[in-house]
Design a protein around this motif. Structure first.
Motif, PDB file in Angstrom:
ATOM      1  N   HIS A 248       3.227  -7.003   5.051  1.00 11.56           N
ATOM      2  CA  HIS A 248       4.335  -6.567   4.192  1.00 11.56           C
ATOM      3  C   HIS A 248       3.861  -5.584   3.128  1.00 11.56           C
ATOM      4  O   HIS A 248       4.439  -4.496   2.962  1.00 11.56           O
ATOM      5  N   ASP A 249       2.810  -5.940   2.410  1.00 13.28           N
ATOM      6  CA  ASP A 249       2.348  -5.104   1.297  1.00 13.28           C
ATOM      7  C   ASP A 249       1.707  -3.801   1.773  1.00 13.28           C
ATOM      8  O   ASP A 249       1.713  -2.801   1.042  1.00 13.28           O
ATOM      9  N   LEU A 250       1.168  -3.786   2.980  1.00 11.29           N
ATOM     10  CA  LEU A 250       0.535  -2.568   3.494  1.00 11.29           C
ATOM     11  C   LEU A 250       1.535  -1.562   4.057  1.00 11.29           C
ATOM     12  O   LEU A 250       1.142  -0.480   4.493  1.00 11.29           O
ATOM     13  N   GLN A 251       2.820  -1.899   4.022  1.00 11.08           N
ATOM     14  CA  GLN A 251       3.822  -0.925   4.459  1.00 11.08           C
ATOM     15  C   GLN A 251       3.956   0.235   3.475  1.00 11.08           C
ATOM     16  O   GLN A 251       4.321   1.339   3.857  1.00 11.08           O
ATOM     17  N   ASN A 252       3.647  -0.023   2.223  1.00  4.01           N
ATOM     18  CA  ASN A 252       3.744   1.035   1.202  1.00  4.01           C
ATOM     19  C   ASN A 252       2.505   1.012   0.304  1.00  4.01           C
ATOM     20  O   ASN A 252       2.600   0.758  -0.899  1.00  4.01           O
ATOM     21  N   PRO A 253       1.332   1.275   0.883  1.00  2.00           N
ATOM     22  CA  PRO A 253       0.103   1.218   0.087  1.00  2.00           C
ATOM     23  C   PRO A 253       0.007   2.394  -0.883  1.00  2.00           C
ATOM     24  O   PRO A 253       0.576   3.464  -0.659  1.00  2.00           O
ATOM     25  N   ARG A 254      -0.720   2.184  -1.973  1.00  2.00           N
ATOM     26  CA  ARG A 254      -0.925   3.256  -2.939  1.00  2.00           C
ATOM     27  C   ARG A 254      -1.907   4.292  -2.415  1.00  2.00           C
ATOM     28  O   ARG A 254      -1.909   5.437  -2.826  1.00  2.00           O
ATOM     29  N   SER A 255      -2.753   3.885  -1.511  1.00  2.00           N
ATOM     30  CA  SER A 255      -3.723   4.809  -0.919  1.00  2.00           C
ATOM     31  C   SER A 255      -4.018   4.344   0.495  1.00  2.00           C
ATOM     32  O   SER A 255      -3.605   3.255   0.918  1.00  2.00           O
ATOM     33  N   ARG A 256      -4.716   5.173   1.259  1.00  2.00           N
ATOM     34  CA  ARG A 256      -5.103   4.771   2.606  1.00  2.00           C
ATOM     35  C   ARG A 256      -5.971   3.518   2.536  1.00  2.00           C
ATOM     36  O   ARG A 256      -6.707   3.319   1.572  1.00  2.00           O
ATOM     37  N   ILE A 257      -5.880   2.695   3.568  1.00  2.00           N
ATOM     38  CA  ILE A 257      -6.616   1.437   3.557  1.00  2.00           C
ATOM     39  C   ILE A 257      -8.105   1.666   3.298  1.00  2.00           C
ATOM     40  O   ILE A 257      -8.721   0.991   2.468  1.00  2.00           O
ATOM     41  N   GLU A 258      -8.690   2.624   4.003  1.00  6.48           N
ATOM     42  CA  GLU A 258     -10.128   2.846   3.868  1.00  6.48           C
ATOM     43  C   GLU A 258     -10.514   3.387   2.493  1.00  6.48           C
ATOM     44  O   GLU A 258     -11.694   3.359   2.120  1.00  6.48           O
ATOM     45  N   ASP A 259      -9.523   3.861   1.714  1.00  6.62           N
ATOM     46  CA  ASP A 259      -9.801   4.388   0.379  1.00  6.62           C
ATOM     47  C   ASP A 259      -9.467   3.405  -0.735  1.00  6.62           C
ATOM     48  O   ASP A 259      -9.597   3.743  -1.919  1.00  6.62           O
TER      49      ASP A 259
END
Length: 295
Positions: A248-259
């Motif tokens: 749910h929270d990764l649908q609108n991340p503030r930055s790319r996952i790897e960053d």
């Protein structure tokens, strides 16, 4: 666009010494779909249930939590008997089948695809998982995996571990418990277990450790988060709640996952731990609704 969850939906038969059996809808992927629907995500579930009473019970339960279910009901619904110990932890005995109808989702695309548990290992449905995983990769969907290891179901350690590593190398997010990790990589420390999965190619690994919290890691950042202290009713659905929170929270991340930096990983883990705590404080896989999180 919506999230697709692929995996088993079944009836949990919860057995506690001195009490009558309790029947409840379950199955790790179905629980994740339910959790996402309750948090407000647009979610679909491709699954396999019977055209019996239990199947109808499961479908009504999921639809009440805003899950769009893709299924062609036939035969008997799978069951999992959960044997509860005094501390609320559960051991399982299964009566299963896993043969979803992939034609029900022909032509569709999604922003994220989540899969795992028995459905990732058990044929013939595992082949459907592979096909949908490739479709997700081709469309750049966020891909997540929770192996939710059940040794009595998934077969010998060598082939099952190889299957896990093949899947983990193709997804963005892997969430697993310390019990899962110890079965997959016995003798390795928690840190080494996470390192190994990161090297496979996953961009984010979350390893949950029950009351000891969780470890979240990318290739460049790593944090430990604390578990929320609650009175435990049982642990059924806790990991699924954690997983649903991550997706749910990764649908609108503030930055790319790897960053993501440590602060971002910590917020992600603390949110998931808070939602999991709601689940363990009440009986069964009763995952939290968005309205329960306050203003």
């Amino acid at each position: 666009m919506s999230i697709l969850v692929v995996g088993e939906a079944l009836i949990d038969i919860v057995s506690t010494t001195g009490s009558p059996d309790r029947y409840a809808p379950g199955g790790a992927p179905a629980n994740v779909a339910l959790g996402l629907g309750r948090l407000g995500s647009e979610v679909e579930l491709l699954t396999d249930v019977g055209d019996d009473f239990h199947g109808g019970f499961i479908l009504a339960h999921l639809r009440e939590s805003n899950v769009r279910v893709h299924v062609r009901p036939t035969g008997s619904t799978s069951t999992a008997r959960a044997l509860l110990s005094a501390d609320g932890s559960a051991e399982y005995e299964f009566s299963l089948r896993w043969a979803p109808d992939a034609s029900l989702v022909d032509g569709a695309t999604w922003t994220a695809i989540h899969f795992g548990s028995i459905a990732a290992f058990l044929s013939p449905g595992a082949e459907t998982v592979d096909s949908l995983l490739q479709r997700g990769r081709d469309s750049s969907a966020l891909l997540s995996l929770d192996p939710n290891i059940r040794p009595t179901i998934i077969g010998d350690h060598g082939p099952a571990s190889a299957r896990f590593e093949t899947l983990a190398s193709r997804v963005d997010v892997v969430k697993l418990s310390d019990v899962d990790a110890d079965w997959l990589y016995p003798g390795l420390s928690t840190e080494s277990q996470v390192d190994r999965i990161i090297r496979l190619g996953a961009r984010l690994v979350a390893l949950t450790c029950g009351s000891d919290g969780a470890l979240l890691s990318t290739a460049s950042a790593r944090v430990r988060t604390q578990a929320h202290s609650v009175e435990v009713a049982d642990t059924i659905g806790a990991g699924d709640s954690f997983m649903a929170s991550l997706v749910h929270d990764l649908q609108n991340p503030r930055s790319r996952i790897e960053d993501m930096d440590e602060d971002e990983l910590r917020r992600l883990g603390e949110s998931a731990s808070r939602r999991a705590a709601v689940t363990v404080a009440r009986a069964g896989a009763d995952l939290p609704w968005a309205r329960e999180e306050g203003p």
